[in-house]
Design a protein around this motif. Sequence first.
Motif, PDB file in Angstrom:
ATOM      1  N   LEU A   7       2.333  -6.701   1.956  1.00  0.00           N
ATOM      2  CA  LEU A   7       1.378  -7.754   1.642  1.00  0.00           C
ATOM      3  C   LEU A   7       1.062  -8.601   2.871  1.00  0.00           C
ATOM      4  CD1 LEU A   7      -0.283  -9.380  -0.444  1.00  0.00           C
ATOM      5  CD2 LEU A   7       1.784 -10.705  -0.887  1.00  0.00           C
ATOM      6  N   LEU A   8       2.081  -9.024   3.601  1.00  0.00           N
ATOM      7  CA  LEU A   8       1.862  -9.847   4.791  1.00  0.00           C
ATOM      8  C   LEU A   8       1.117  -9.080   5.874  1.00  0.00           C
ATOM      9  CD1 LEU A   8       5.275 -11.732   4.956  1.00  0.00           C
ATOM     10  CD2 LEU A   8       3.037 -12.657   4.285  1.00  0.00           C
ATOM     11  N   ALA A   9       1.488  -7.828   6.094  1.00  0.00           N
ATOM     12  CA  ALA A   9       0.774  -7.006   7.078  1.00  0.00           C
ATOM     13  C   ALA A   9      -0.693  -6.849   6.674  1.00  0.00           C
ATOM     14  CB  ALA A   9       1.445  -5.638   7.206  1.00  0.00           C
ATOM     15  N   HIS A  10      -0.928  -6.618   5.385  1.00  0.00           N
ATOM     16  CA  HIS A  10      -2.288  -6.466   4.868  1.00  0.00           C
ATOM     17  C   HIS A  10      -3.094  -7.751   5.063  1.00  0.00           C
ATOM     18  CE1 HIS A  10      -5.301  -4.461   2.400  1.00  0.00           C
ATOM     19  NE2 HIS A  10      -5.420  -5.558   1.686  1.00  0.00           N
ATOM     20  N   LEU A  11      -2.498  -8.877   4.750  1.00  0.00           N
ATOM     21  CA  LEU A  11      -3.199 -10.159   4.890  1.00  0.00           C
ATOM     22  C   LEU A  11      -3.531 -10.476   6.340  1.00  0.00           C
ATOM     23  CD1 LEU A  11      -1.358 -12.387   2.265  1.00  0.00           C
ATOM     24  CD2 LEU A  11      -3.713 -11.547   2.167  1.00  0.00           C
ATOM     25  N   PHE A  12      -2.574 -10.274   7.255  1.00  0.00           N
ATOM     26  CA  PHE A  12      -2.841 -10.564   8.659  1.00  0.00           C
ATOM     27  C   PHE A  12      -3.894  -9.616   9.238  1.00  0.00           C
ATOM     28  CE2 PHE A  12       1.214 -12.943   8.582  1.00  0.00           C
ATOM     29  CZ  PHE A  12       0.719 -14.147   9.068  1.00  0.00           C
ATOM     30  N   MET A  55      -9.571  -2.742  17.015  1.00  0.00           N
ATOM     31  CA  MET A  55      -9.894  -2.496  15.606  1.00  0.00           C
ATOM     32  C   MET A  55      -9.265  -1.237  15.006  1.00  0.00           C
ATOM     33  SD  MET A  55     -11.273  -4.944  14.126  1.00  0.00           S
ATOM     34  CE  MET A  55     -10.708  -6.252  15.184  1.00  0.00           C
ATOM     35  N   PRO A  56      -9.151  -0.137  15.724  1.00  0.00           N
ATOM     36  CA  PRO A  56      -8.471   1.006  15.088  1.00  0.00           C
ATOM     37  C   PRO A  56      -7.046   0.668  14.652  1.00  0.00           C
ATOM     38  CG  PRO A  56      -9.661   1.744  17.023  1.00  0.00           C
ATOM     39  CD  PRO A  56      -9.724   0.242  17.028  1.00  0.00           C
ATOM     40  N   TRP A  57      -6.333  -0.103  15.446  1.00  0.00           N
ATOM     41  CA  TRP A  57      -4.963  -0.497  15.092  1.00  0.00           C
ATOM     42  C   TRP A  57      -4.950  -1.473  13.929  1.00  0.00           C
ATOM     43  CZ3 TRP A  57      -1.645   2.730  16.838  1.00  0.00           C
ATOM     44  CH2 TRP A  57      -1.879   3.387  18.029  1.00  0.00           C
ATOM     45  N   VAL A  58      -5.909  -2.387  13.934  1.00  0.00           N
ATOM     46  CA  VAL A  58      -6.012  -3.358  12.830  1.00  0.00           C
ATOM     47  C   VAL A  58      -6.322  -2.620  11.528  1.00  0.00           C
ATOM     48  CG1 VAL A  58      -7.384  -5.280  11.915  1.00  0.00           C
ATOM     49  CG2 VAL A  58      -6.654  -5.296  14.315  1.00  0.00           C
ATOM     50  N   LEU A  59      -7.256  -1.684  11.582  1.00  0.00           N
ATOM     51  CA  LEU A  59      -7.601  -0.938  10.373  1.00  0.00           C
ATOM     52  C   LEU A  59      -6.456  -0.040   9.917  1.00  0.00           C
ATOM     53  CD1 LEU A  59     -11.345  -0.100  10.975  1.00  0.00           C
ATOM     54  CD2 LEU A  59     -10.382  -1.603   9.244  1.00  0.00           C
ATOM     55  N   ALA A  65      -0.988  -0.713   5.020  1.00  0.00           N
ATOM     56  CA  ALA A  65      -0.315  -1.684   4.152  1.00  0.00           C
ATOM     57  C   ALA A  65      -0.937  -1.685   2.761  1.00  0.00           C
ATOM     58  CB  ALA A  65      -0.383  -3.081   4.775  1.00  0.00           C
ATOM     59  N   GLY A  66      -2.262  -1.553   2.690  1.00  0.00           N
ATOM     60  CA  GLY A  66      -2.927  -1.506   1.388  1.00  0.00           C
ATOM     61  C   GLY A  66      -2.475  -0.311   0.564  1.00  0.00           C
ATOM     62  N   ILE A  67      -2.377   0.843   1.205  1.00  0.00           N
ATOM     63  CA  ILE A  67      -1.890   2.039   0.508  1.00  0.00           C
ATOM     64  C   ILE A  67      -0.449   1.836   0.059  1.00  0.00           C
ATOM     65  CG2 ILE A  67      -1.260   4.469   0.854  1.00  0.00           C
ATOM     66  CD1 ILE A  67      -3.835   4.621   2.644  1.00  0.00           C
ATOM     67  N   MET A  69       0.968  -1.009  -0.726  1.00  0.00           N
ATOM     68  CA  MET A  69       0.953  -1.919  -1.861  1.00  0.00           C
ATOM     69  C   MET A  69       0.558  -1.188  -3.141  1.00  0.00           C
ATOM     70  SD  MET A  69      -0.808  -5.161   0.091  1.00  0.00           S
ATOM     71  CE  MET A  69      -1.396  -5.915  -1.399  1.00  0.00           C
ATOM     72  N   VAL A  70      -0.468  -0.350  -3.039  1.00  0.00           N
ATOM     73  CA  VAL A  70      -0.902   0.426  -4.206  1.00  0.00           C
ATOM     74  C   VAL A  70       0.224   1.338  -4.666  1.00  0.00           C
ATOM     75  CG1 VAL A  70      -2.438   2.292  -4.946  1.00  0.00           C
ATOM     76  CG2 VAL A  70      -3.377   0.314  -3.746  1.00  0.00           C
ATOM     77  N   TRP A  71       0.861   2.016  -3.730  1.00  0.00           N
ATOM     78  CA  TRP A  71       1.930   2.957  -4.061  1.00  0.00           C
ATOM     79  C   TRP A  71       3.100   2.257  -4.757  1.00  0.00           C
ATOM     80  CZ3 TRP A  71       1.966   8.075  -4.067  1.00  0.00           C
ATOM     81  CH2 TRP A  71       3.183   8.722  -4.218  1.00  0.00           C
ATOM     82  N   LEU A  72       3.476   1.096  -4.243  1.00  0.00           N
ATOM     83  CA  LEU A  72       4.645   0.394  -4.791  1.00  0.00           C
ATOM     84  C   LEU A  72       4.377  -0.311  -6.113  1.00  0.00           C
ATOM     85  CD1 LEU A  72       6.266  -1.194  -1.614  1.00  0.00           C
ATOM     86  CD2 LEU A  72       7.106   0.748  -2.947  1.00  0.00           C
TER      87      LEU A  72
END
Length: 147
Positions: A7-12, A55-59, A65-67, A69-72
């Motif tokens: 979640l934190l990685a996704h938000l940042f 941006m490639p690293w940010v994405l 992180a989004g995947i 979160m969905v998985w967990l």
Amino acid sequence: MLYLLFLLAHLFAALIFIGTVFFEVLILARLHQQLPARVMVQVEQGVGQRARVLMPWVLLMLFGAGIGMVWLRYLPVLAAPLASSFGTLLALKLILAASVLLHFLLTMLRMRRGRVGPGYLRFVHLSLFGHMVAIVVLAKSMFYLTW
């Protein structure tokens, strides 16, 4: 605990990505009227070079992180997304996120082929801006809207 890290990685990562898109659309695009053309070319080249590196690293962090979160936590909800308002809004958010990724990948491909002009970049930035606004609204609405 792992979900919190995702979640934190996704938000940042979202802050960086959304902030960059907002900067390009709301600030950088308006500087054309205030700065000489040669200065704007240098500014846009500098920003573009930095964005192509960062941006490639940010994405990667954003989608990774989004995947995670969905998985967990959200796979059961996505098994029947229309069964709940939360699932429907999450599914819409994921569709928009996939569109953002597609925008990015197509733009990178076009850049490699030398087929990216100012008009195309303006379109992509405005489209991403709209996507980002919708994703943020959906991300917050998922927890407050019910039907």
